[in-house]
Design an enzyme around this catalytic site. Structure first.
Site, PDB file in Angstrom:
ATOM      1  N   HIS A   1      63.396  42.227  25.775  1.00 15.08           N
ATOM      2  CA  HIS A   1      63.510  41.335  26.921  1.00 15.08           C
ATOM      3  C   HIS A   1      64.830  40.585  26.888  1.00 15.08           C
ATOM      4  CE1 HIS A   1      58.856  41.210  26.455  1.00 15.08           C
ATOM      5  NE2 HIS A   1      59.240  42.305  27.090  1.00 15.08           N
ATOM      6  N   TYR A  38      60.403  30.350  19.524  1.00 10.78           N
ATOM      7  CA  TYR A  38      61.778  30.317  19.998  1.00 10.78           C
ATOM      8  C   TYR A  38      62.042  29.111  20.887  1.00 10.78           C
ATOM      9  CZ  TYR A  38      59.508  33.298  23.594  1.00 10.78           C
ATOM     10  OH  TYR A  38      58.664  33.843  24.514  1.00 10.78           O
TER      11      TYR A  38
END
Length: 470
Positions: free
Chosen positions: A66, A129
């Site tokens: 991604h 993240y």
């Protein structure tokens, strides 16, 4: 336990961070994100605004590849993963890959446009993240098939095995040959109808150029709604420049809106979206007691001392812009470009047979907009330290009367046809005629030493004048 360190990789801007992990019988502790220590070692100060956690129930869970238009700082809270990245940015590094194993002792900084993927190597793995923009539903970003032959990622658990768990969506991702690379953030030029805006547009043909009709930067709601995340650099060439009209009630309000409020709104946007903001300033922020020559020139660190409403509004804008981290305040004087200006006026008077009187006690240098635009591009592209820079053309300082005389000579009239007058006399005639008038700094010479130290040398003003007049 290793020391904190930051390492580069084969993908430009992708950085591996080795994290010290402090453990005992109870478990372990680590500083997963420590801004001061990490930026000191070279990690970008990327300004995270959102923290995401991905729980992977079983070994073999595989996600990606991604690509999003923001920076990430990825790490593992629990378990271990095999992680891989593919550069999806437009440019020479497109398709470059890097992979490594990540546990609690490793984190990776992933720059905008680099595809992120991972495969859980243990049950109950938590992948974390930080990102520096808020996720929003709707936009589609580049993605890449996990098994792309060109990327050739060596997944520890074969993607074809029963142990690899991959979503139906990720299985439909395209191969690298069908991916449209992510373009870099763009440059935005504000004030596209002005002399400098036109010169910047010529110097930066790929930039977006907008006028006030498209974005009113004095309107807080309009500024807040603008898609700033699409841009990396904002060049503010807009402003109120009617120096004398700024002394009227209406002009004063307009000057403060365009020259003070608008830069403050842009500075806020620049801070929130990590933009580089370039603000164009003026010699009018000084009272002109210095600036009488090369040996008595205004330096960038001279305290501000504006005389009139125009200079005061510009000084306020300078102060506002200095509050955002990535800024250039470009201070200039006596601007000449496309459109009406002093040089064109003098050339027209010469052609019409008129012999004007021009002030001879105001000293400075002309700044041609192509020189100013080139200097701005140089500061941004060269990565010059942020801050304030004086930018004018070079050469010996002159008076307005000397410039007018040079124009007359260049178009075939005698320099003697331009007679000198004083600023005091010019003011008196304006007052007698009932016109608004603003005080002028008599000394407008700006030191160019700081600009020259960055590697930019400005063309001498009289050479530029000859070129301008053909």
């Amino acid at each position: 336990m290793t020391d904190l360190s930051v390492e580069s990789t084969s993908i430009p801007g992708l950085l591996v961070v080795r994290l010290p992990v402090h453990g005992d019988a109870r478990g372990w502790f680590k500083e997963n994100w420590q801004r001061a220590k990490m930026t000191a070692l070279g990690l970008p100060d990327f300004g995270p605004v959102q923290n995401n956690m991905s729980f992977n129930a079983v070994r073999g869970a595989t996600r990606g590849i991604h690509t999003e238009p923001w920076d990430k700082f990825v790490s593992v809270a629990i378990g271990r993963v095999f992680a891989a990245w593919v550069d999806m940015r437009e440019g020479d590094s497109f398709g470059t890959t890097y992979w490594t194993e990540i546990g609690p002792d490793v984190a990776v900084f992933v720059p905008r446009g680099v595809g992120n993927s991972y495969q859980a190597l243990e049950d109950g793995t938590v992948y974390s993240y930080l990102v520096n923009d808020h996720w929003q539903p709707g936009p589609a970003y580049p993605a890449l098939h996990l098994g792309d032959a060109d990327a050739a990622i060596p997944w520890p658990i074969p993607l074809s095995s029963d142990e690899a768990e991959i979503s139906e969506k990720d299985q439909r991702n395209p191969p690298l040959a069908e991916v449209t690379p992510m373009k870099p953030r763009r440059t935005l030029i504000l004030g596209g109808n002005g002399q400098l805006g036109k010169a910047l547009a010529a110097a930066l043909p790929s930039a977006d150029v907008v006028t006030r009709a498209e974005l009113d930067i004095t309107d807080p709601a309009a500024v807040a709604a603008w898609p700033w995340n699409e841009y990396a650099v904002v060049l503010n060439a807009a402003g109120y420049t009617a120096v004398d009209l700024a002394e009227t009630p209406e002009g004063r309000r307009a000057a403060w809106a365009a020259n003070a409020l608008a830069p403050a709104l842009l500075a806020r946007a620049a801070s929130e979206h990590r933009l580089t903001l370039v603000q164009v300033s003026t010699d009018y922020v000084f009272d002109g007691t210095a600036g009488r020559g090369i040996e008595q020139s205004h330096t960038e660190d001279e305290p501000l001392s504006p005389l009139g409403a125009y200079g005061q509004s510009k000084a306020a804008g300078d102060i506002a812009v200095a509050a955002t981290p990535r800024h250039y305040v470009v201070r200039t004087s006596w601007v000449i470009g496309e459109g009406n200006n002093f040089v064109r006026t003098m050339a027209r008077l010469a052609a019409d047979g008129i012999s004007p009187s021009v002030v001879a006690d105001q000293i400075g240098r002309l700044t041609f907009t192509d020189t100013l635009a080139a200097a701005i591009v140089h500061l941004v592209d060269s990565g010059a330290p942020y801050g304030t820079y004086n930018v004018t053309n070079g050469g010996e300082p002159t008076s307005w009367q000397q410039i007018a005389a040079a124009v007359f000579e260049l178009v075939g009239r005698s320099a003697a046809d331009v007679s000198p007058t004083t600023t005091e006399a010019y003011f008196a005639s304006a007052v007698a005629a009932g016109k608004p008038i603003s005080p002028r700094p008599l000394g407008s010479v700006l030191s160019l030493d700081k600009l020259t130290a960055t590697g930019f040398t400005a063309e001498a003003q009289l050479d530029a004048l000859r070129r301008y007049l053909g």
